[in-house]
Motif scaffolding. Structure first.
Motif, PDB file in Angstrom:
ATOM      1  N   GLY A 161       0.827  -1.202   0.000  1.00  0.00           N
ATOM      2  CA  GLY A 161       0.000   0.000   0.000  1.00  0.00           C
ATOM      3  C   GLY A 161       0.854   1.241   0.000  1.00  0.00           C
ATOM      4  N   LEU A 162       0.396   2.255  -0.715  1.00  0.00           N
ATOM      5  CA  LEU A 162       1.116   3.524  -0.794  1.00  0.00           C
ATOM      6  C   LEU A 162       0.107   4.619  -1.082  1.00  0.00           C
ATOM      7  CD1 LEU A 162       3.895   4.976  -0.862  1.00  0.00           C
ATOM      8  CD2 LEU A 162       3.887   4.613  -3.345  1.00  0.00           C
ATOM      9  N   GLN A 163       0.207   5.714  -0.352  1.00  0.00           N
ATOM     10  CA  GLN A 163      -0.692   6.828  -0.592  1.00  0.00           C
ATOM     11  C   GLN A 163      -0.043   8.135  -0.160  1.00  0.00           C
ATOM     12  OE1 GLN A 163      -3.902   5.421   2.091  1.00  0.00           O
ATOM     13  NE2 GLN A 163      -3.746   7.416   3.074  1.00  0.00           N
ATOM     14  N   GLY A 164      -0.450   9.192  -0.818  1.00  0.00           N
ATOM     15  CA  GLY A 164       0.015  10.523  -0.481  1.00  0.00           C
ATOM     16  C   GLY A 164      -1.117  11.512  -0.678  1.00  0.00           C
ATOM     17  N   SER A 165      -1.138  12.563   0.123  1.00  0.00           N
ATOM     18  CA  SER A 165      -2.224  13.536   0.034  1.00  0.00           C
ATOM     19  C   SER A 165      -1.721  14.924   0.395  1.00  0.00           C
ATOM     20  CB  SER A 165      -3.388  13.142   0.943  1.00  0.00           C
ATOM     21  OG  SER A 165      -2.977  13.156   2.305  1.00  0.00           O
ATOM     22  N   LEU A 166      -2.449  15.926  -0.072  1.00  0.00           N
ATOM     23  CA  LEU A 166      -2.179  17.328   0.221  1.00  0.00           C
ATOM     24  C   LEU A 166      -3.439  17.964   0.780  1.00  0.00           C
ATOM     25  CD1 LEU A 166      -0.053  18.654  -2.796  1.00  0.00           C
ATOM     26  CD2 LEU A 166       0.662  18.555  -0.396  1.00  0.00           C
ATOM     27  N   ASP A 167      -3.300  18.713   1.859  1.00  0.00           N
ATOM     28  CA  ASP A 167      -4.407  19.476   2.440  1.00  0.00           C
ATOM     29  C   ASP A 167      -4.057  20.959   2.366  1.00  0.00           C
ATOM     30  OD1 ASP A 167      -5.723  17.140   3.098  1.00  0.00           O
ATOM     31  OD2 ASP A 167      -4.850  17.058   5.112  1.00  0.00           O
ATOM     32  N   PHE A 168      -4.956  21.744   1.782  1.00  0.00           N
ATOM     33  CA  PHE A 168      -4.776  23.193   1.756  1.00  0.00           C
ATOM     34  C   PHE A 168      -5.871  23.836   2.591  1.00  0.00           C
ATOM     35  CE2 PHE A 168      -5.588  27.453   0.109  1.00  0.00           C
ATOM     36  CZ  PHE A 168      -4.308  28.008   0.164  1.00  0.00           C
ATOM     37  N   LYS A 169      -5.466  24.595   3.610  1.00  0.00           N
ATOM     38  CA  LYS A 169      -6.417  25.202   4.529  1.00  0.00           C
ATOM     39  C   LYS A 169      -6.562  26.686   4.237  1.00  0.00           C
ATOM     40  CE  LYS A 169      -5.805  24.166   8.857  1.00  0.00           C
ATOM     41  NZ  LYS A 169      -5.117  23.938  10.159  1.00  0.00           N
ATOM     42  N   GLY A 170      -7.802  27.115   4.023  1.00  0.00           N
ATOM     43  CA  GLY A 170      -8.119  28.527   3.943  1.00  0.00           C
ATOM     44  C   GLY A 170      -8.747  28.980   5.243  1.00  0.00           C
ATOM     45  N   ASN A 181      -2.340   3.988  -3.922  1.00  0.00           N
ATOM     46  CA  ASN A 181      -1.869   2.786  -4.618  1.00  0.00           C
ATOM     47  C   ASN A 181      -1.699   2.970  -6.127  1.00  0.00           C
ATOM     48  OD1 ASN A 181      -1.846   1.397  -2.189  1.00  0.00           O
ATOM     49  ND2 ASN A 181      -3.851   0.478  -2.494  1.00  0.00           N
ATOM     50  N   PRO A 182      -0.922   3.967  -6.552  1.00  0.00           N
ATOM     51  CA  PRO A 182      -0.673   4.102  -7.994  1.00  0.00           C
ATOM     52  C   PRO A 182       0.261   2.991  -8.485  1.00  0.00           C
ATOM     53  CG  PRO A 182       0.661   5.668  -6.784  1.00  0.00           C
ATOM     54  CD  PRO A 182      -0.212   4.986  -5.765  1.00  0.00           C
ATOM     55  N   SER A 183      -0.042   2.403  -9.635  1.00  0.00           N
ATOM     56  CA  SER A 183       0.772   1.320 -10.183  1.00  0.00           C
ATOM     57  C   SER A 183       0.789   1.419 -11.699  1.00  0.00           C
ATOM     58  CB  SER A 183       0.220  -0.043  -9.747  1.00  0.00           C
ATOM     59  OG  SER A 183       0.941  -1.098 -10.378  1.00  0.00           O
ATOM     60  N   ILE A 184       1.986   1.591 -12.273  1.00  0.00           N
ATOM     61  CA  ILE A 184       2.132   1.622 -13.722  1.00  0.00           C
ATOM     62  C   ILE A 184       2.003   0.215 -14.288  1.00  0.00           C
ATOM     63  CG2 ILE A 184       3.694   2.200 -15.613  1.00  0.00           C
ATOM     64  CD1 ILE A 184       4.908   4.341 -13.865  1.00  0.00           C
ATOM     65  N   ALA A 185       2.485  -0.782 -13.544  1.00  0.00           N
ATOM     66  CA  ALA A 185       2.465  -2.163 -14.034  1.00  0.00           C
ATOM     67  C   ALA A 185       1.043  -2.672 -14.226  1.00  0.00           C
ATOM     68  CB  ALA A 185       3.227  -3.069 -13.071  1.00  0.00           C
ATOM     69  N   THR A 186       0.167  -2.399 -13.265  1.00  0.00           N
ATOM     70  CA  THR A 186      -1.214  -2.888 -13.347  1.00  0.00           C
ATOM     71  C   THR A 186      -2.177  -1.839 -13.883  1.00  0.00           C
ATOM     72  OG1 THR A 186      -1.652  -2.228 -11.045  1.00  0.00           O
ATOM     73  CG2 THR A 186      -0.809  -4.457 -11.429  1.00  0.00           C
ATOM     74  N   GLU A 187      -1.662  -0.628 -14.151  1.00  0.00           N
ATOM     75  CA  GLU A 187      -2.484   0.470 -14.659  1.00  0.00           C
ATOM     76  C   GLU A 187      -3.693   0.714 -13.748  1.00  0.00           C
ATOM     77  OE1 GLU A 187      -3.540  -0.293 -18.691  1.00  0.00           O
ATOM     78  OE2 GLU A 187      -1.492  -0.039 -19.439  1.00  0.00           O
ATOM     79  N   SER A 188      -3.393   0.838 -12.481  1.00  0.00           N
ATOM     80  CA  SER A 188      -4.453   1.062 -11.506  1.00  0.00           C
ATOM     81  C   SER A 188      -4.077   2.211 -10.590  1.00  0.00           C
ATOM     82  CB  SER A 188      -4.712  -0.206 -10.679  1.00  0.00           C
ATOM     83  OG  SER A 188      -3.552  -0.563  -9.946  1.00  0.00           O
ATOM     84  N   VAL A 189      -5.075   2.939 -10.111  1.00  0.00           N
ATOM     85  CA  VAL A 189      -4.869   4.061  -9.201  1.00  0.00           C
ATOM     86  C   VAL A 189      -6.216   4.471  -8.629  1.00  0.00           C
ATOM     87  CG1 VAL A 189      -5.186   5.853 -10.961  1.00  0.00           C
ATOM     88  CG2 VAL A 189      -3.748   6.318  -8.940  1.00  0.00           C
ATOM     89  N   ILE A 190      -6.189   5.069  -7.452  1.00  0.00           N
ATOM     90  CA  ILE A 190      -7.374   5.671  -6.845  1.00  0.00           C
ATOM     91  C   ILE A 190      -7.042   7.127  -6.546  1.00  0.00           C
ATOM     92  CG2 ILE A 190      -8.961   5.664  -4.886  1.00  0.00           C
ATOM     93  CD1 ILE A 190      -8.500   2.707  -4.598  1.00  0.00           C
ATOM     94  N   GLY A 191      -7.909   8.018  -6.978  1.00  0.00           N
ATOM     95  CA  GLY A 191      -7.740   9.437  -6.715  1.00  0.00           C
ATOM     96  C   GLY A 191      -8.961   9.995  -6.005  1.00  0.00           C
ATOM     97  N   VAL A 192      -8.732  10.859  -5.030  1.00  0.00           N
ATOM     98  CA  VAL A 192      -9.818  11.436  -4.238  1.00  0.00           C
ATOM     99  C   VAL A 192      -9.605  12.937  -4.130  1.00  0.00           C
ATOM    100  CG1 VAL A 192     -11.051  11.391  -2.043  1.00  0.00           C
ATOM    101  CG2 VAL A 192      -9.968   9.311  -2.885  1.00  0.00           C
ATOM    102  N   ALA A 193     -10.668  13.700  -4.366  1.00  0.00           N
ATOM    103  CA  ALA A 193     -10.655  15.153  -4.169  1.00  0.00           C
ATOM    104  C   ALA A 193     -11.781  15.512  -3.204  1.00  0.00           C
ATOM    105  CB  ALA A 193     -10.817  15.880  -5.488  1.00  0.00           C
ATOM    106  N   GLN A 194     -11.469  16.352  -2.223  1.00  0.00           N
ATOM    107  CA  GLN A 194     -12.437  16.708  -1.189  1.00  0.00           C
ATOM    108  C   GLN A 194     -12.435  18.210  -0.966  1.00  0.00           C
ATOM    109  OE1 GLN A 194     -10.607  14.442   1.935  1.00  0.00           O
ATOM    110  NE2 GLN A 194     -11.820  12.604   1.531  1.00  0.00           N
ATOM    111  N   TYR A 195     -13.606  18.739  -0.653  1.00  0.00           N
ATOM    112  CA  TYR A 195     -13.731  20.176  -0.376  1.00  0.00           C
ATOM    113  C   TYR A 195     -14.698  20.362   0.786  1.00  0.00           C
ATOM    114  CZ  TYR A 195     -14.663  25.160  -0.900  1.00  0.00           C
ATOM    115  OH  TYR A 195     -14.789  26.510  -0.680  1.00  0.00           O
ATOM    116  N   LEU A 196     -14.280  21.139   1.780  1.00  0.00           N
ATOM    117  CA  LEU A 196     -15.114  21.469   2.935  1.00  0.00           C
ATOM    118  C   LEU A 196     -15.226  22.986   3.046  1.00  0.00           C
ATOM    119  CD1 LEU A 196     -14.004  19.051   5.811  1.00  0.00           C
ATOM    120  CD2 LEU A 196     -16.189  19.099   4.632  1.00  0.00           C
ATOM    121  N   GLN A 197     -16.441  23.467   3.304  1.00  0.00           N
ATOM    122  CA  GLN A 197     -16.679  24.901   3.429  1.00  0.00           C
ATOM    123  C   GLN A 197     -17.479  25.164   4.695  1.00  0.00           C
ATOM    124  OE1 GLN A 197     -15.839  27.760   1.299  1.00  0.00           O
ATOM    125  NE2 GLN A 197     -16.474  28.679   3.240  1.00  0.00           N
TER     126      GLN A 197
END
Length: 337
Positions: A161-170, A181-197
């Motif tokens: 397992g491998l993951q990285g994220s960025l949080d920007f606070k206003g 879990n990005p993988s070039i060999a299996t051509e698989s990845v999960i991406g998530v975008a979140q917004y809180l107001q």
């Protein structure tokens, strides 16, 4: 994401065994290290004042309710923490269990200077067992508003397992992005975008979009949307989420200085769960009691007692399912040197 993106309110890995990036340290954790706190110059506002209206992140969205739910312990566990300096600590774990892997694990934690009473500039922590299986996670504040988090797990000499994220606070919002879990060999990845107001000091709205690409998906990829809302004041918190994978509702109430209660209801991918829990604190006796009952008629009770003047905490937990006639019991000792 956990349960195949079911719990879309969190930025978690698809592999449920990987640990998510650690949350901010609690006040008790920060006292353990007590590193130097960064103070502003020329009367400029502190980080706490600058983001006092910030709604936080999705990882903390249902935090007040989930914190009072007891985590069952099975078997016996001893944790020994040794502070080598104000910023570095090592930990020894000894586990004996019929359900979880038993044995010894070694861990270490590094904490940077504090930018607020509960938030360090950086945190690096990990643990490893004699077979070389390792979990590691951490975060780093690039500046007061931008935070990078990561987590990784190695099992049987391979990245599981491998993951990285960025949080920007206003001042009144938080924008987060996560790659899992990005993988070039299996051509698989999960991406998530979140917004809180933060709409008002008590009301917060948020949204999340999750994209998953994998050969195991019939169409090759899929997308899921989730909406979240929360009302919170000093004594109460009501939060929930609703998306394509399911929904959830979380209620929290502080009855008085000693008693807190919470209700959790979730329906995710045709699976329904509900729990009612409480936490009772006796501060004068350094004692905490937690209890919970769920929709499967599993009753869990747990108490924690700090054994002063000794630097240790003793926890005892029991769990019984009346329908299946199953009983489990466990204990844990935390020692701080």
């Amino acid at each position: 994401m956990g349960n195949n993106f079911a719990k879309t309110v969190k930025c978690e890995a698809a592999d449920p065994t990987i640990l998510p990036p650690p949350p901010p340290l609690t006040a008790s954790d920060s006292k353990m290290f007590s590193p130097t706190t960064t103070t502003p110059e020329n009367g400029s506002p502190t980080v706490v004042d600058q983001f006092k209206d910030n709604p936080g992140t999705m990882e903390e969205f249902h935090k007040r309710c989930k914190e009072i739910l007891p985590i069952p312990i099975e078997g016996a566990k001893v944790i020994i923490n040794k502070s080598l300096s104000q910023q570095f600590q090592v930990t020894h774990y000894l586990t004996m269990s019929a359900i979880q892997p038993s044995g010894y694990r070694f861990g270490s934690t590094f904490v940077g200077n504090m930018i607020s009473p509960t938030e360090p500039t950086s945190l690096l922590m990990g643990d490893i067992d004699p077979s070389g299986n390792m979990n590691a996670q951490g975060f780093y504040h690039i500046n007061n508003a931008l935070k990078f988090k990561w987590g990784a797990q190695i099992m049987s000499n391979k990245f599981q397992g491998l993951q990285g994220s960025l949080d920007f606070k206003g001042k009144s919002y938080t924008l987060s992005g996560c790659v899992i879990n990005p993988s070039i060999a299996t051509e698989s990845v999960i991406g998530v975008a979140q917004y809180l107001q933060a709409i008002t000091p008590r009301v917060c709205l948020g949204g999340e979009i999750m994209y998953q690409k994998s050969p195991a998906i019939p169409e090759g990829s899929m997308t899921a949307l989730t909406a979240s809302a929360r009302y919170s004041d000093q004594l109460n918190s009501v939060s929930g989420f609703l998306g394509q994978a399911g929904g959830g509702l979380y209620l929290y109430r502080r009855v008085n200085d000693d008693l807190q209660v919470g209700i959790e209801v979730e329906r995710i991918q045709q699976q329904f769960s509900a729990s009612v829990a409480y936490q009772y604190d006796v501060s004068k006796a350094n004692f905490t009691m937690k209890g919970m009952i769920d929709n499967n008629w599993t009753v869990t009770g747990m108490f924690e007692k700090r054994l002063l003047p000794m630097p240790c905490m003793f926890s005892l937990c029991g769990s019984i399912n009346h329908i299946k006639n199953q009983f489990r019991m466990g204990c844990q000792v935390n020692i701080e040197l």
